[in-house]
Design an enzyme around this catalytic site. Structure first.
Site, PDB file in Angstrom:
ATOM      1  CG  HIS A   1     -46.503  59.373  37.816  1.00 44.71           C
ATOM      2  ND1 HIS A   1     -47.884  59.704  36.923  1.00 44.71           N
ATOM      3  CD2 HIS A   1     -45.341  59.102  37.257  1.00 44.71           C
ATOM      4  CE1 HIS A   1     -47.229  58.842  36.127  1.00 44.71           C
ATOM      5  NE2 HIS A   1     -46.144  58.790  35.689  1.00 44.71           N
TER       6      HIS A   1
ATOM      7  CB  SER B   1     -48.741  61.027  29.437  1.00 42.55           C
ATOM      8  OG  SER B   1     -49.589  59.917  30.525  1.00 42.55           O
TER       9      SER B   1
ATOM     10  CG  HIS C   1     -50.034  57.720  33.124  1.00 45.22           C
ATOM     11  ND1 HIS C   1     -50.651  57.084  34.548  1.00 45.22           N
ATOM     12  CD2 HIS C   1     -50.080  58.529  33.885  1.00 45.22           C
ATOM     13  CE1 HIS C   1     -50.776  57.181  35.484  1.00 45.22           C
ATOM     14  NE2 HIS C   1     -50.512  58.679  35.288  1.00 45.22           N
TER      15      HIS C   1
ATOM     16  CD  GLN D   1     -52.567  61.806  29.879  1.00 40.39           C
ATOM     17  OE1 GLN D   1     -53.239  60.599  29.641  1.00 40.39           O
ATOM     18  NE2 GLN D   1     -52.188  63.250  30.449  1.00 40.39           N
TER      19      GLN D   1
ATOM     20  CG  ASP E   1     -50.758  58.684  38.674  1.00 42.25           C
ATOM     21  OD1 ASP E   1     -50.219  58.383  38.612  1.00 42.25           O
ATOM     22  OD2 ASP E   1     -51.881  58.927  37.635  1.00 42.25           O
TER      23      ASP E   1
ATOM     24  CB  ALA F   1     -48.675  64.372  30.314  1.00 45.50           C
TER      25      ALA F   1
ATOM     26  CD  GLU G   1     -48.332  64.114  38.478  1.00 46.22           C
ATOM     27  OE1 GLU G   1     -48.179  62.946  38.378  1.00 46.22           O
ATOM     28  OE2 GLU G   1     -48.443  65.120  38.140  1.00 46.22           O
TER      29      GLU G   1
END
Length: 168
Positions: free
Chosen positions: A142, A84, A86, A57, A93, A79, A139
């Site tokens: 996401h 994040s 993620h 990230q 995504d 991020a 987004e």
């Protein structure tokens, strides 16, 4: 909850990791069911990104700052490490494999996801017009797994996770 206002540290470790996207087992099972349901309706869902480590990230944000030539612009969509979703193994995504960016919302895949992802425990995490609440620009790709609570969002929801949890 992971966001600009609710970070995790570099030592955070997600649980029950799966391949190929590094998601939690529960998230991967739900994603597999959702992709199969979409395919049955003639909709193609492709995973563009799943789990990202703290280091990954950090690298992505640095790359985007160079690409955009502006840290503030890069941070609208990307991020900082520790901020994040993620990094939790709960976020993906998603796209059709062709159209990326905000245009995802107008694709067959984007429309199907927005109308149906909640059925599989996923919510659109950064809805249009909610940047002041989420800290991130719209987004349409996401999605965040929240499990059965996604039913409270329903189809085509613009509710944010922050609003749902009373943090907005």
């Amino acid at each position: 909850m992971v966001s600009k206002k609710h970070p995790i540290n570099a030592g955070y470790r997600r649980s029950s990791v799966t391949s190929p996207y590094g998601l939690t087992r529960e998230t991967q099972r739900a994603l597999t069911r959702m992709i199969a349901a979409a395919r049955a309706k003639g909709v193609r869902i492709v995973v563009r990104s799943g789990y990202r480590s703290y280091a990954q990230q950090k690298q992505i944000l640095a790359s985007k700052i160079r690409e955009y030539g502006s840290e503030s612009l890069a941070r609208r969509y990307n991020a900082a490490p520790g901020r994040s979703e993620h990094q939790t193994g709960l976020a993906v995504d998603l796209w059709d494999g062709v159209t990326w960016g905000v245009g995802v919302r107008n694709t067959k895949t984007g429309k199907w996801l927005w109308a149906n992802a909640w059925r599989y425990g996923f919510i659109l995490r950064y809805p249009n017009g909610k940047e002041k609440i989420t800290g991130y620009a719209f987004e349409p790709w996401h999605y965040r797994y929240i499990g059965a609570r996604a039913k409270d969002f329903g189809a085509n929801s613009n509710q944010t996770l922050e609003e749902y949890l009373g943090l907005a």
